[in-house]
Design an enzyme around this catalytic site. Structure first.
Site, PDB file in Angstrom:
ATOM      1  N   SER A  57      44.708  35.579  46.045  1.00 49.47           N
ATOM      2  CA  SER A  57      43.368  36.086  46.324  1.00 49.47           C
ATOM      3  C   SER A  57      42.432  35.941  45.140  1.00 49.47           C
ATOM      4  CB  SER A  57      43.442  37.562  46.737  1.00 49.47           C
ATOM      5  OG  SER A  57      43.957  38.347  45.688  1.00 49.47           O
ATOM      6  N   LYS A  90      39.450  46.698  47.400  1.00 47.66           N
ATOM      7  CA  LYS A  90      38.908  45.910  46.293  1.00 47.66           C
ATOM      8  C   LYS A  90      37.422  46.203  46.086  1.00 47.66           C
ATOM      9  CE  LYS A  90      42.244  42.129  46.720  1.00 47.66           C
ATOM     10  NZ  LYS A  90      42.468  40.716  47.084  1.00 47.66           N
TER      11      LYS A  90
END
Length: 821
Positions: free
Chosen positions: A666, A709
């Site tokens: 990611s 996040k």
């Protein structure tokens, strides 16, 4: 500058409505859950588990062997309760299973017999046999005390005595007629010369004439032979007498118990196996009638190796009811929570007696296979596999269609002492194992028998579509839980908030969680906070407080991580600009709690041999998926900027102040942004953070943990002060997954924080630097002032430098060759 300002308009930030999908409580047609219908008819509907329900019904309905069920799915998705509901519904429509009892095998004591009885009749046979023993204890002594029996017994004993006496009397008369006396000595009967009624002393016998002595000796030898032959006949006469006595006893016993046994046989005439057992009992009672006499010394020594006690002599006439279905109205459904080998297939217990362990059929204990026989058995697969021999014995029972009670030591041949070998019991049941998907796949791959014995799998999903139908079913499930556990009713706002949290748990605004355990806990906690506030109904604020409280109990580490960033111990910039430096986003998972953690990613470039060095991988802190992402990054860089010539580049990438392992791809787009910034010598806005993986064409791909996040970076920026320059770049494919916290949405509404959907690296670089990325024209060149033009120019300079370093060596070599010529 005009191009830069134009580029800044790039992909627009998402509207606040896209950051959180609200559940409109006005769509609910109830004021509180108390207005909803009561419990469901039959099993409660499985939210989002239609595929699993189909498999369960198929496994239940399929009567052929081998179609046992393995339910695979995450813990908390309601697998057990759903399966048990369907099994109980199916079991209620079936007749009760049979009773099973163990009785004495009079022909082979070590191999007890198993008898199948109709449901509920096992206890009846047990009571009948106990009553029989009690009656025999009265009837047999009375029979042996009867005048007729005593007279006939006395007659047999008298006849035997007279026979012995007559034989010896005849010998004595013969001896006396020839001057010989029959005398008793410590060694038995003997012969000696006599004189009148006295035995002739040896001295006087020697004084007799020789012919007299010879005659007496000859007579004594003849009589001795006759005496020995008679003595040899005595044991046979005794045996004959005992046989006549035993026959007499059997006749007396037969007359005494005939009415008792006839009554029992009539009560069990419909079961031939029980009738045969009763015949064996009658024969054994006749053979061991002395056991029923209170002062019989013979009976005290019968049954060696059996447990003793007040009824120790009669244990062989007991009935060991292994499984009793008395009072049951349907097939059994058994949930075995501790599936050890003895708990599964049964065991034979022992009693310590005089320092020795002894046993008999009364000490055979049932296992869960016995209790579930004729119905359904549910077990946890992991617990089953953790106990030695349990899995193998279960497979053997299912394969052989019988339950064989055997200790592990017997099965492995480690025990050589005599033990019981109970007759196996036929097995007919459906086994359901519950486990996680990985365990199912491991068994399928490594155990060849697994697929033959468990042919049906019920795959439980962890989420479902967020449709109006499923939302309504979720509301009814919440109402049923509140009613069942006596919780306060929830108003429509509270139910709407629970629906939103169900989407939050699966990180998808279009889906709902099927993890009913966590949703049930949320309802219980909300009820607690409603009670703490003195409310009669649970409102959305109470659900919100329950969510916040559950996070509060677990977020100590998150606060400590943020404190390190705010104090400068961990350097994360949230304002200004920097070349080759960018804020990446990671997710830390601590048990049931996960949170986002910003991390600083830097890149350095220089002239080299085309190496892109991932420092994390070089020091073995990067996992294989992370390494794959870096290799994809390198492939993209080479395919875009060096299609005809090799890269003359050396670059290093690192996660700064990272002291643990890095895994996942990611951050591959984040690393590429930092690398392009270093190559183009363009600063990146530090008020932005980035997440997303890339493919070889520069497309940004979806990642996991997007909500955590974003919130992790938002918390840091908010602590330092939001000014409208802060935001996060996410893959456009992750937009449906957004279910952000309320404070993040409010900041976006106020224009203080933004979430940008990005589809490509070019879009991301334009947002991060404020410059256009630029596309190749017809001649294959990037436009002037674009990011790609600057990157290509930098790499071209490296290439020319490589050529410059190579040419002098080449020309020098030619010159030396020419001079030599």
């Amino acid at each position: 500058m005009s191009k830069r300002r134009k580029a800044e308009k790039g992909p627009a930030p998402l509207p606040p409505s896209a950051l959180y999908r609200v559940c409109d409580s006005a769509r609910f047609d109830f004021a509180t859950t108390a207005d909803l219908p009561g419990d469901f008819d039959g099993p409660a509907p499985a939210l989002g588990q239609e595929r699993a329900v189909e498999a369960i019904r198929f496994a239940i309905g399929m009567r052929h062997r081998g179609f046992n069920l393995f339910a695979l799915g995450a813990e908390g998705t309601g697998r057990r309760s759903l399966i048990l509901d369907h099994l109980r519904e199916a079991a209620a429509a079936r007749p009760p299973a049979d009773d099973w009892v163990y009785v004495e095998n009079f022909a082979a004591t070590a191999r007890p017999r198993a008898l199948r009885l109709p449901a509920g009749r096992g206890r009846a046979l047990e009571r009948d046999m106990a009553h029989l023993v009690e009656e025999l204890g009265h009837a047999l002594p009375a029979a042996f005390e009867a005048e007729d029996y005593r007279a006939r017994r006395q007659m047999v004993e008298s006849e035997a005595k007279q026979q012995r006496e007559a034989a010896f009397s005849a010998i004595q008369e013969d001896a006396e007629a020839h001057g010989i006396a029959l005398v008793r000595t410590p060694g038995g009967l003997g012969l000696a010369p006599s004189k009148g009624d006295e035995v002739l002393p040896p001295d006087e016998f020697k004084q007799l004439p020789d012919e007299v002595q010879a005659r007496l000796r000859a007579e004594m030898e003849r009589l001795q032979e006759r005496l020995e032959a008679t003595i040899k006949q005595v044991p046979r006469w005794d045996r004959d007498a005992r046989a006549r006595l035993r026959e007499l006893e059997r006749e007396a016993v037969g007359r005494a118990i005939v009415h008792l046994m006839d009554d029992l046989r009539r009560a069990w005439v419909d079961l031939p196996e029980v009738g045969a057992y009763l015949d064996d009992v009658a024969r054994d009672v006749a053979l061991n009638a002395q056991d029923f006499l209170p002062e019989s010394e013979e009976g005290e020594h019968r049954g060696e190796g059996r447990p003793r006690g007040p009824d120790g002599r009669f244990r062989r006439y007991r009935v060991n009811v292994l499984v009793c279905r008395e009072g049951e109205t349907g097939a059994p459904v058994v949930m075995e929570t501790y599936p050890t080998q003895p708990n599964l297939i049964g065991r034979v217990e022992h009693i310590a007696q005089y320092g020795t362990l002894i046993t008999d059929f009364n000490l055979i204990k049932a296992g869960s296979l016995h209790r579930a026989n004729g119905g359904y058995l549910v077990m946890d697969a992991l617990k089953l596999l953790m106990h030695p021999f349990a899995w193998e014995d279960l497979k053997r029972a299912l394969r052989d269609h019988e339950i064989r009670i055997e200790s592990p030591g017997q099965a492995m041949g480690l025990i050589s002492t005599l033990s019981l070998e109970p007759q196996p019991i036929p097995l007919d049941l459906k086994v359901v194992l519950v486990g996680d998907p990985m365990l199912y796949y491991l068994l399928s791959h490594n155990d060849p028998e697994f697929g033959e014995l468990f042919k049906v799998s019920a795959d439980f999903d962890w989420h479902m579509e967020r449709s109006e139908t499923n939302t309504a079913l979720l509301a009814r499930s919440v109402a049923a839980l509140a009613r069942k556990e006596g919780l306060r009713p929830l108003d429509r706002g509270a139910v709407a908030r629970i629906v939103e949290q169900a989407s939050r748990e699966v990180a998808d605004s279009t889906r709902l969680s099927t993890h009913m355990a966590s949703l049930a806990d949320l309802v219980r906690e909300a009820d607690y906070w409603a009670g703490d506030a003195g409310a009669q109904t649970v409102a959305a604020s109470h659900v919100e407080r329950a969510v916040a409280a559950s996070i509060r109990r677990l977020d100590r580490v998150r606060d400590n991580v943020q404190d390190e960033m705010l104090s400068g111990t961990v350097h994360i910039a949230t304002d200004g600009e920097a070349v080759g430096q960018i804020n990446g986003l990671a997710v830390l998972e601590l048990g049931r709690f996960s949170f986002g953690r910003p991390t600083r990613v830097t890149a350095r470039v220089r002239f080299g041999k085309g190496d892109v060095v991932d420092i994390e991988r070089e020091v073995l802190l990067g996992g294989p998926i992370h390494g794959k992402g870096v290799m994809i990054l390198s492939s993209f860089l080479a395919s875009r900027y060096a299609t005809e010539l090799p890269l003359a580049l050396s670059a290093t990438l690192v996660f700064e102040q990272s002291y643990g392992g890095i895994e996942g791809d990611s951050a591959s787009s984040t690393e590429l942004y930092a690398l392009l910034s270093a190559l183009a010598d363009l600063p990146i806005r530090q008020g932005l953070a980035v997440t997303g993986s890339i493919d070889q064409f520069g497309r940004v791909q979806a990642i996991g943990g997007v909500n955590e996040k974003i919130e992790g970076f938002f918390d840091l920026c908010r602590a330092r002060g939001l000014d409208g320059s802060h935001g996060v770049l996410i893959p456009a494919a992750n937009v449906p997954h957004l279910m952000l916290r309320k404070d993040v949405v409010e900041a976006a509404e106020a224009g203080l924080f933004a979430v940008y959907p990005v589809e490509s690296v070019d879009q991301g670089m334009a947002l991060l630097t404020g410059y256009p990325a630029g596309e190749r024209d017809a001649e294959g060149k990037f436009p002037s002032g674009s990011i790609n033009r600057r990157v290509a120019a930098r790499l071209g300079a490296f290439m020319r430098r490589a050529e410059d370093l190579a040419m002098p060596r080449l020309s020098g070599g030619l010159g030396r060759n020419g001079g030599g010529g």
